[in-house]
Design an enzyme around this catalytic site. Structure first.
Site, PDB file in Angstrom:
ATOM      1  N   THR A  88     -20.052 -13.822  24.002  1.00 48.64           N
ATOM      2  CA  THR A  88     -21.104 -13.884  25.024  1.00 48.64           C
ATOM      3  C   THR A  88     -21.065 -15.188  25.827  1.00 48.64           C
ATOM      4  O   THR A  88     -21.236 -15.180  27.051  1.00 48.64           O
ATOM      5  CB  THR A  88     -22.484 -13.715  24.346  1.00 48.64           C
ATOM      6  N   HIS A 110     -24.828  -9.834  18.027  1.00 52.72           N
ATOM      7  CA  HIS A 110     -23.883  -9.755  19.144  1.00 52.72           C
ATOM      8  C   HIS A 110     -24.658  -9.829  20.454  1.00 52.72           C
ATOM      9  O   HIS A 110     -25.624  -9.086  20.641  1.00 52.72           O
ATOM     10  CB  HIS A 110     -23.120  -8.423  19.126  1.00 52.72           C
ATOM     11  N   GLY A 111     -24.229 -10.696  21.368  1.00 55.19           N
ATOM     12  CA  GLY A 111     -24.791 -10.661  22.716  1.00 55.19           C
ATOM     13  C   GLY A 111     -25.940 -11.615  22.984  1.00 55.19           C
ATOM     14  O   GLY A 111     -26.533 -11.574  24.052  1.00 55.19           O
ATOM     15  N   GLY A 171     -21.108 -13.067  16.673  1.00 54.17           N
ATOM     16  CA  GLY A 171     -22.298 -13.409  17.446  1.00 54.17           C
ATOM     17  C   GLY A 171     -22.560 -14.906  17.473  1.00 54.17           C
ATOM     18  O   GLY A 171     -23.710 -15.354  17.536  1.00 54.17           O
ATOM     19  N   ASP A 230      -9.983  -7.927  17.177  1.00 54.27           N
ATOM     20  CA  ASP A 230     -11.401  -7.989  16.830  1.00 54.27           C
ATOM     21  C   ASP A 230     -11.986  -6.566  16.893  1.00 54.27           C
ATOM     22  O   ASP A 230     -11.747  -5.839  17.859  1.00 54.27           O
ATOM     23  CB  ASP A 230     -12.096  -8.911  17.850  1.00 54.27           C
ATOM     24  N   SER A 250     -22.223 -17.082  19.748  1.00 56.56           N
ATOM     25  CA  SER A 250     -22.831 -17.637  20.963  1.00 56.56           C
ATOM     26  C   SER A 250     -24.337 -17.789  20.829  1.00 56.56           C
ATOM     27  O   SER A 250     -24.951 -18.581  21.539  1.00 56.56           O
ATOM     28  CB  SER A 250     -22.528 -16.732  22.166  1.00 56.56           C
TER      29      SER A 250
HETATM   30 ZN   LIG Z   1     -18.215  -9.003  16.549  1.00 58.41          ZN
END
Ligand SMILES: [Zn+2]
Length: 291
Positions: free
Chosen positions: A233, A180-181, A209, A82, A211
């Site tokens: 995440t 992301h996150g 992303g 990744d 999550s």
């Molecule tokens: Zn990613």
């Protein structure tokens, strides 16, 4: 044999109109949790790791661990790098048995991203490995790639069509409001844009992303050509919140197994829920004992 390329796995997901989870790896217990959840739900998945994750675990350890996962798996799986950003990372992972790689040139200009991604396709396809690349910039931080607020850019459907044709990639990671996150339900997807990209592009789409997306958004994105959703995440959060709880509730506990065991179990439960939300439960096409 349960190890497959991501292209093979997406072909099956395309027929069944579901998305496979791409689970990121942080430590031994998280990798074990991925396999337990996937076996329990009979779900194909991608065992993923970023260059940052590899720097923590160590490539020889991770490669050995991945071999065990492939042996123990009763479901089809891909072994995926990744957010690779250099040819060195790509070649190293291929040499260590990965069946799929992502080259993330999203920080480059269009032509430089095309050139880098095409180079990786030449190398990877020569040895039967699938390639994911990204166009557009996803907000947030993942591995060595950080996009600050205001620097994110959405994927343009026409540019995406040209990008896929000129690179020959097997799947395209898109930026359509995913982040992301984020925690579940916090990201807002531009479904119209996703649909336009899906119409323009002949390969499966990947959403990073994952999550940050709730069940409803995940249901819609897989109707619009998304065949893999990356999960990082949610794993970090389930693991670390469990650790924190164990340490708080048992301040005199010194046995690592007594805090790592429940954390691993918390990740298993989280990932089972993710698998079901992606429609991937029960989709393994390997018969019992076939692995
Ligand atoms: Zn990613």
């Amino acid at each position: 044999m349960s190890l497959m390329t991501s292209a093979e796995i997406y072909r099956h997901a395309e027929e069944g109109r579901y998305a496979v989870p791409g689970f990121d790896s942080y430590c031994l217990e998280v990798v074990q949790a991925q396999l337990r959840a996937a076996n329990a739900e009979a779900a194909p998945f991608l065992l993923q790791v970023t260059p940052k994750g590899l720097r923590h675990i160590g490539m020889p350890y991770f490669a050995a661990l991945a071999r065990v996962v492939v042996e123990e798996s009763r479901v089809p799986l891909g072994l995926h790098l990744d957010h690779g950003t250099t040819l060195e990372e790509i070649v190293s992972s291929i040499r260590h048995g990965f069946s799929s790689v992502m080259i993330d040139g999203s920080m480059l200009g269009f032509e430089a991203n095309v050139a880098l991604s095409r180079k990786v396709v030449e190398i990877a396809h020569a040895v039967g490995v699938s390639v994911e690349a990204e166009l557009g910039r996803v907000l947030g931080k993942e591995s060595d790639v950080e996009v600050r607020s205001g620097e994110e850019t959405m994927t343009d459907p026409q540019a995406a069509e040209r990008f896929v044709l000129e690179t020959g990639i097997d799947s395209l990671a898109v930026s359509v409001g995913n982040v992301h996150g984020f925690r579940r339900g916090q990201a807002a997807i531009d479904f119209q844009r996703l649909e336009a990209i899906h119409r323009a592009v002949p390969v499966p789409l990947v959403l990073h992303g994952g999550s940050g997306l709730g069940a409803e958004a995940l249901e819609r994105v897989r109707q619009l050509g998304v065949r893999k959703v990356n999960i990082g995440t949610a794993i970090k959060r389930a693991f670390t919140e469990s650790l924190r709880r164990s340490c708080r509730d048992n301040p005199t506990e010194i046995d690592p197994r007594r805090v790592l065991g429940p954390a691993r179990e918390a990740v298993v439960e989280e990932l089972k829920a993710v698998i079901r939300m992606l429609g991937a439960a029960g989709r393994s096409w390997l018969g019992a004992g076939a692995a």
